[in-house]
Design a protein around this motif. Structure first.
Motif, PDB file in Angstrom:
ATOM      1  N   ASP A  86       2.275 -13.507   4.077  1.00 59.18           N
ATOM      2  CA  ASP A  86       1.808 -12.111   4.126  1.00 59.18           C
ATOM      3  C   ASP A  86       0.288 -12.043   4.275  1.00 59.18           C
ATOM      4  N   PHE A  87      -0.152 -11.738   5.513  1.00 65.72           N
ATOM      5  CA  PHE A  87      -1.566 -11.442   5.765  1.00 65.72           C
ATOM      6  C   PHE A  87      -1.701  -9.919   5.708  1.00 65.72           C
ATOM      7  N   SER A  88      -2.021  -9.399   4.541  1.00 64.88           N
ATOM      8  CA  SER A  88      -1.974  -7.945   4.363  1.00 64.88           C
ATOM      9  C   SER A  88      -3.227  -7.424   3.691  1.00 64.88           C
ATOM     10  N   LEU A  89      -3.752  -6.329   4.233  1.00 67.05           N
ATOM     11  CA  LEU A  89      -4.917  -5.685   3.641  1.00 67.05           C
ATOM     12  C   LEU A  89      -4.564  -4.970   2.346  1.00 67.05           C
ATOM     13  N   THR A  90      -3.295  -4.648   2.157  1.00 62.67           N
ATOM     14  CA  THR A  90      -2.887  -3.808   1.034  1.00 62.67           C
ATOM     15  C   THR A  90      -2.257  -4.590  -0.114  1.00 62.67           C
ATOM     16  N   HIS A  91      -2.534  -5.887  -0.192  1.00 60.52           N
ATOM     17  CA  HIS A  91      -2.179  -6.679  -1.367  1.00 60.52           C
ATOM     18  C   HIS A  91      -0.684  -6.616  -1.702  1.00 60.52           C
ATOM     19  N   CYS A  92       0.135  -6.901  -0.696  1.00 61.11           N
ATOM     20  CA  CYS A  92       1.590  -7.035  -0.886  1.00 61.11           C
ATOM     21  C   CYS A  92       2.293  -5.731  -1.247  1.00 61.11           C
ATOM     22  N   MET A  93       1.672  -4.584  -1.010  1.00 66.05           N
ATOM     23  CA  MET A  93       2.322  -3.319  -1.345  1.00 66.05           C
ATOM     24  C   MET A  93       3.563  -3.057  -0.491  1.00 66.05           C
ATOM     25  N   GLN A  94       3.705  -3.790   0.595  1.00 61.01           N
ATOM     26  CA  GLN A  94       4.883  -3.663   1.454  1.00 61.01           C
ATOM     27  C   GLN A  94       6.090  -4.379   0.866  1.00 61.01           C
ATOM     28  N   ILE A  95       5.851  -5.386   0.037  1.00 61.11           N
ATOM     29  CA  ILE A  95       6.903  -6.320  -0.362  1.00 61.11           C
ATOM     30  C   ILE A  95       7.973  -5.705  -1.269  1.00 61.11           C
ATOM     31  N   PRO A  96       7.638  -4.869  -2.262  1.00 62.31           N
ATOM     32  CA  PRO A  96       8.704  -4.327  -3.115  1.00 62.31           C
ATOM     33  C   PRO A  96       9.804  -3.599  -2.353  1.00 62.31           C
ATOM     34  N   THR A  97       9.431  -2.812  -1.349  1.00 62.10           N
ATOM     35  CA  THR A  97      10.452  -2.110  -0.554  1.00 62.10           C
ATOM     36  C   THR A  97      11.321  -3.104   0.200  1.00 62.10           C
ATOM     37  N   LEU A  98      10.707  -4.175   0.693  1.00 60.56           N
ATOM     38  CA  LEU A  98      11.469  -5.205   1.392  1.00 60.56           C
ATOM     39  C   LEU A  98      12.429  -5.912   0.432  1.00 60.56           C
ATOM     40  N   ILE A  99      11.972  -6.190  -0.778  1.00 57.42           N
ATOM     41  CA  ILE A  99      12.842  -6.798  -1.789  1.00 57.42           C
ATOM     42  C   ILE A  99      14.028  -5.891  -2.089  1.00 57.42           C
ATOM     43  N   ASP A 100      13.744  -4.605  -2.248  1.00 57.30           N
ATOM     44  CA  ASP A 100      14.827  -3.645  -2.512  1.00 57.30           C
ATOM     45  C   ASP A 100      15.901  -3.715  -1.436  1.00 57.30           C
ATOM     46  N   ALA A 101      15.453  -3.731  -0.169  1.00 61.20           N
ATOM     47  CA  ALA A 101      16.411  -3.743   0.938  1.00 61.20           C
ATOM     48  C   ALA A 101      17.192  -5.051   0.988  1.00 61.20           C
TER      49      ALA A 101
END
Length: 439
Positions: free
Chosen positions: A169-184
């Motif tokens: 994860d090369f992300s400017l927002t510090h993994c804020m995308q990941i929880p939604t992906l985990i949920d799915a």
């Protein structure tokens, strides 16, 4: 911000003629004409001098004066800009005020207009977010959520059936995308996979900034995944965009040599981070960005998702950068009026981050100038040159993006450009999302 007298400086009576006669052989980056302006004493008497086009032209003139070390002309223009662009004005005035501040900082660096910098703080106070604050912050607009939603949809389709998913994860927002992906992922019919999450522990302080370490963040993500019955491993590798994340890439290369041939998907998720890799050239095989993408391609990833802002801040010419930034960064100032009240702390944090970007684009040069956005067309060409082909987005994925946009203000829109998706504000391109697989 700055302290100016309300009375008219004596030089301003000749300001119009100075602007019209200065550098009569103007180039394409300069104004071809200027209207005469009568004397004035306060911003209330400025009339149509405060419209957006005029503000942009004044900023261009000021940039040219600073670059030519014309302190007299620069100070005259800065005085006018200070009167017509208050920091608490409308969106265009606040935008112009951000550029005004950045030009003064640049002038201070090269020795022009030192008197005007005495009462100007030389850095914007950017906020350090808690995880909850940052999660709420990125949910305010589709600016980041668009990329999250588009990327997650493409990733879920690409990793279907894999028992191990390694996400880099090369992300400017510090993994804020990941929880939604985990949920799915947790609801997969065949059961959730093992998730390996690797992040670049960047050494640069880039807004939005987090108030805890990546080790602490990783622990929270692992606990969240466990609450969804998903096993997750978290690893942070100190790495810098200044050398194309070479340390992380090398560790991935070594790990890839022993990567199992079956059962593991490698996902490279790039969210608004790659434009911090240094670049001022066209698509060249020996550039840092080209080398980064080539190294990623050699890892033979299952999918690469690239999301970034659709603008061009790479020019070596200050005026070119100023025009490009001014005609792009009005968008966040315009959108903020639709969702945050004046005086709110979130609005202060939001606009401080925009000001940081403006200051970096305008006031900094060399290795200090980190904001080097490239348009979608350039990144598409880069990915093709690195032997990737576009995998596009499914109709189901596009529908998810549209549903997300329905939760926000009416000015946001979505358009499809070939196989890519583009977020728009009032018809203007804002952020693009692309998905790629190796050729």
């Amino acid at each position: 911000m700055m302290q100016f007298t309300e009375s008219l400086p004596p030089q301003v009576s000749s300001f119009s003629s100075l602007m019209m006669n200065k550098n009569s052989n103007t180039n394409n980056n300069q104004i071809q004409h200027a209207s005469p302006w009568p004397g004035f004493h306060t911003s209330k008497n400025l009339g149509n001098i405060g419209d957006t086009n005029c503000m942009e032209q004044l900023l261009v003139h000021c940039a040219n004066a600073i670059e030519s070390n014309d302190a007299t002309l620069a100070q005259q223009i800065l005085w006018v800009l200070n009167n017509i662009a208050p920091p608490d004005g409308d969106s265009n005035q606040r935008l112009t005020c951000g550029f005004l501040r950045a030009l003064i900082l640049r002038a201070a660096k090269i020795g022009t207009c030192k008197l005007l910098t005495a009462n100007l703080n030389h850095s914007m106070e950017t906020h350090k977010f808690s995880i909850i604050e940052l999660a709420s912050f990125v949910d305010l607009t589709p600016w980041h959520r668009f990329g999250f939603t588009a990327a997650n949809g493409a990733i879920l389709e690409a990793v279907e059936g894999y028992s191990i998913i390694h996400i880099v994860d090369f992300s400017l927002t510090h993994c804020m995308q990941i929880p939604t992906l985990i949920d799915a992922i947790s609801t997969r019919v065949e059961g959730p996979p093992l998730i390996k999450l690797t992040v670049a522990g960047a050494t640069e302080d880039l807004p939005p900034m987090l108030d805890l370490s990546y080790e602490e963040l990783g622990a929270k993500l692992v606990n969240f995944a466990r609450s969804r019955n998903v096993m997750m491993e978290f690893r942070v590798i100190p790495s810098s965009s200044s050398d194309g994340f070479s340390n992380l890439i090398e560790q991935l290369r070594v790990q890839n040599l022993i990567r199992p041939d079956n059962g593991e998907a490698l996902v490279i998720n790039c969210h608004m981070m790659l434009h911090y890799i240094p670049e001022e050239t066209t698509v060249l095989s020996n550039s840092f960005r080209a080398m980064f993408l080539k190294a990623i391609r050699n890892l033979d990833p299952t999918i690469v998702v690239l999301v970034d802002e659709d603008a061009d801040f790479t020019s070596n010419n200050l005026v070119c950068r100023l025009r490009s930034a001014f005609n792009y960064l009005w968008i966040p100032y315009d959108t903020v009026d639709t969702f945050l009240p004046r005086g709110s702390k979130q609005r202060q944090w939001y606009e401080a981050d925009i000001c940081w970007k403006i200051e970096n684009v305008i006031a900094q040069e060399g290795v200090q100038r980190l904001e080097r956005l490239e348009p979608k067309s350039q990144w598409v060409q880069r990915m093709r040159n690195a032997n990737f082909r576009s995998s596009g987005f499914s109709e189901e994925g596009v529908t998810e993006v549209k549903n997300m946009l329905d939760e926000h203000a009416a000015g946001w829109g979505l358009k499809r450009d070939e196989e890519h998706l583009v977020l728009t504000w009032k018809g203007h391109n804002v952020v693009f999302a692309t998905a790629w697989v190796p050729l």
